[in-house]
Write an enzyme that holds these catalytic residues in place. Sequence first.
Site, mmCIF file in Angstrom:
data_model
loop_
_atom_site.group_PDB
_atom_site.id
_atom_site.type_symbol
_atom_site.label_atom_id
_atom_site.label_comp_id
_atom_site.label_asym_id
_atom_site.label_seq_id
_atom_site.Cartn_x
_atom_site.Cartn_y
_atom_site.Cartn_z
ATOM 1 N N ASP A 89 0.570 -1.419 0.351
ATOM 2 C CA ASP A 89 -0.194 -0.250 0.496
ATOM 3 C C ASP A 89 0.758 1.303 0.447
ATOM 4 O O ASP A 89 1.883 1.354 1.107
ATOM 5 C CB ASP A 89 -1.060 -0.075 1.235
ATOM 6 C CG ASP A 89 -1.930 0.704 1.350
ATOM 7 O OD1 ASP A 89 -1.620 2.243 0.555
ATOM 8 O OD2 ASP A 89 -2.977 0.671 1.673
ATOM 9 N N MET A 90 1.166 2.210 -0.799
ATOM 10 C CA MET A 90 1.486 3.409 -1.026
ATOM 11 C C MET A 90 1.394 4.218 0.035
ATOM 12 O O MET A 90 2.242 5.270 -0.463
ATOM 13 C CB MET A 90 1.232 3.603 -2.473
ATOM 14 C CG MET A 90 2.437 2.746 -3.691
ATOM 15 S SD MET A 90 4.031 2.917 -3.682
ATOM 16 C CE MET A 90 4.354 1.362 -4.949
ATOM 17 N N SER A 167 -0.629 14.009 -15.609
ATOM 18 C CA SER A 167 -1.925 14.697 -16.498
ATOM 19 C C SER A 167 -1.845 15.898 -16.612
ATOM 20 O O SER A 167 -1.284 16.502 -15.937
ATOM 21 C CB SER A 167 -2.510 14.252 -15.124
ATOM 22 O OG SER A 167 -4.216 14.702 -15.488
ATOM 23 N N TYR A 180 -6.061 16.296 -6.655
ATOM 24 C CA TYR A 180 -5.474 15.142 -7.777
ATOM 25 C C TYR A 180 -4.243 16.335 -8.333
ATOM 26 O O TYR A 180 -3.271 15.773 -8.389
ATOM 27 C CB TYR A 180 -6.409 15.027 -8.042
ATOM 28 C CG TYR A 180 -5.747 13.455 -9.595
ATOM 29 C CD1 TYR A 180 -5.589 12.843 -9.532
ATOM 30 C CD2 TYR A 180 -6.086 14.334 -10.839
ATOM 31 C CE1 TYR A 180 -4.847 12.180 -10.597
ATOM 32 C CE2 TYR A 180 -5.707 13.646 -12.275
ATOM 33 C CZ TYR A 180 -5.067 12.607 -11.629
ATOM 34 O OH TYR A 180 -4.324 12.040 -13.060
#
Length: 293
Positions: A89-90, A167, A180
């Site tokens: 789990d990062m 992104s 994000y």
Amino acid sequence: MGSVKGWICVVLVGILGYLCMDSFDPESIANARVLVTGASTGIGEEIAYHYAKAGAQLVITARREQALQKVKAKCLELGAKNVSLIIADMGEPVDREQILEKAVTVLGGLDYLVLNHIGYTPFQMWEGDVSHARWLMEVNFISYVDLATAALPYLTQTKGSIIVLSSLTGKTPIPFAAPYAATKFALEGFFVALRHELTMRESPISITLCILGLIDTQSAMEKTKEKVSISAYPAKDAAFAVVSAGARRVKEMYYPWYVWPTCFFRDWFPQIRDWAILRTFNYEPQRQEQKAL
Ligand code: NDP
């Protein structure tokens, strides 16, 4: 006048041809030792398949073991030399600590570190959940810094590469994605600065930042459904563009076609940019409120 137009056409066609040129040779990554994070689904899964087809050796990570086992089986079918899994789990620093050591031990070195995973974040208006933003920063940014830092000595030995999935939202913020966007801006700040420092130190490591538009992964489609009026592009093609750019040691890769012009013209016409962004994202409650007024 006619000849000026002709020359402009020739130059534009030349630029387009140059931009579309892809001199990637899959042979160049046959036998490559590759660590791909977030490979249980989506773009990471497709990235693993492209490396597998080229005959690479892979370590793939995610939290869901069963999903990773399926990806492993397909990678072996496609031609990967060998595939190992790391369940981690990062968001947990203790989980991350072992990843690089384990990967280097099974691979016998490292040529490509592909940082791709992202923590789940809802696609919605910012509602003030600061603890979620802090956790997302840990998963989407700090873990990238952590893994890249641990990988530097190994990548120096192999003249290897770090590939970072970013992104368009990390270049031009959009609504519904405030935390994000912040994590993707942080990635750009850190990895571009690190690239400059590596150049100053004459390090052989390359860093490729991949700037993606909307891609048709299940998670992205579910989140953006009815909220975004642009087409999504195939994850398989996005993944190919990532693997190819990494192999060619390109500094920045843009996919699909509209991402580069959007980044290039971002600050030229800010009012048009902001108008276009607000036209692209649908916020029905607000429109209904306006109609009611
Ligand atoms: P997905 O949501 O489809 O996949 C995310 C991957 O990360 C999964 O393998 C998931 O596996 C893993 N993951 C999620 N949370 C954790 C965690 N806490 N610890 C470890 N692994 C985790 O993402 P996409 O394929 O859509 O996106 C991949 C990359 O591309 C991201 O960096 C994203 O920002 C970028 N991108 C995507 C776009 C898109 O439209 N899809 C657009 C622009 C950029 P598991 O659940 O098993 O842990």
